[in-house]
Design an enzyme around this catalytic site. Structure first.
Site, PDB file in Angstrom:
ATOM      1  N   VAL A  87     -38.934 114.093  12.929  1.00  0.00           N
ATOM      2  CA  VAL A  87     -37.559 113.669  13.157  1.00  0.00           C
ATOM      3  C   VAL A  87     -36.871 114.612  14.129  1.00  0.00           C
ATOM      4  O   VAL A  87     -36.976 115.832  14.005  1.00  0.00           O
ATOM      5  CB  VAL A  87     -36.783 113.668  11.818  1.00  0.00           C
ATOM      6  CG1 VAL A  87     -35.314 113.358  12.029  1.00  0.00           C
ATOM      7  CG2 VAL A  87     -37.402 112.677  10.851  1.00  0.00           C
ATOM      8  N   CYS A  88     -36.168 114.050  15.103  1.00  0.00           N
ATOM      9  CA  CYS A  88     -35.361 114.834  16.044  1.00  0.00           C
ATOM     10  C   CYS A  88     -33.906 114.677  15.617  1.00  0.00           C
ATOM     11  O   CYS A  88     -33.285 113.660  15.891  1.00  0.00           O
ATOM     12  CB  CYS A  88     -35.551 114.328  17.465  1.00  0.00           C
ATOM     13  SG  CYS A  88     -34.574 115.221  18.665  1.00  0.00           S
ATOM     14  N   LEU A  89     -33.409 115.646  14.890  1.00  0.00           N
ATOM     15  CA  LEU A  89     -32.050 115.583  14.371  1.00  0.00           C
ATOM     16  C   LEU A  89     -31.458 116.982  14.459  1.00  0.00           C
ATOM     17  O   LEU A  89     -31.927 117.901  13.785  1.00  0.00           O
ATOM     18  CB  LEU A  89     -32.086 115.083  12.925  1.00  0.00           C
ATOM     19  CG  LEU A  89     -30.784 114.799  12.214  1.00  0.00           C
ATOM     20  CD1 LEU A  89     -29.985 113.736  12.964  1.00  0.00           C
ATOM     21  CD2 LEU A  89     -31.045 114.335  10.794  1.00  0.00           C
TER      22      LEU A  89
END
Length: 183
Positions: free
Chosen positions: A84-86
């Site tokens: 996840v890119c958060l």
């Protein structure tokens, strides 16, 4: 101040008490799966994902590692690894946050408001920017194909040793003799 291991225990218990289905991966409290439902009012509504969570030794001072186990079509989720890119998890994490925040705020926000300008899945980002309706249709197809409740509950291709050696696969008979008897 409480130790990281106490905080880890407390956060995990709080997550379990919040009606999330949590499955421990091993005896420790550092790796586990959480069943996550797509937020209402989103294209992901109705989808159910198995999220792998890894807590570093320095948790809560260092952010948890979060990844989707079953596939999801999203610009900010790597389709192959589920990473996840958060920002809030990767860069701006604070010990004020806990695991419930991840599942009640951060992941729902990620699904409700994808950011195609910072993609891990370039194809999803390009489709979202070029043709929003086709993007949403692809999201729905992925939900139907990969994010049914049984997809989230299924273990990722693990076999127990009992399953690997089923009697049906290996013909044997008690009547067979291993070798000739000594005279």
């Amino acid at each position: 101040m409480s130790s990281p291991s106490k905080r880890r225990e407390m956060d995990l218990m709080k997550l379990m008490m919040s009606d999330y289905k949590v499955e421990m991966i091993n005896d420790g409290m550092q790796e586990f799966y959480v069943e996550f439902h797509g937020p209402k009012d989103s294209t992901y509504h109705g989808g159910v994902w198995r999220i792998r969570v890894e807590l570093p030794d320095a948790y809560p001072y260092k952010s948890p590692s979060i990844g989707f186990v079953n596939k999801i079509y999203h610009p900010n989720v790597d389709e192959m690894s589920g990473s996840v890119c958060l920002d809030v998890i990767n860069q701006t994490w604070s010990p004020m946050f806990d695991l419930v925040n991840v599942f009640e705020v951060f992941l729902p926000q990620l699904l409700l408001y994808p950011n195609p300008s910072d993609p891990l899945n370039g194809e999803a980002a390009a489709l979202m920017m070029r043709d929003r309706n086709s993007y949403e249709q692809r999201v729905k197809e992925y939900c139907e194909k990969y994010a049914k409740p049984e997809d989230a509950g299924a273990k990722p291709e693990e076999k127990s040793s009992d399953e690997e050696l089923s009697e049906d696969e290996y013909p044997s008979s008690d009547d067979e003799v291993a070798g000739k008897a000594d005279p």
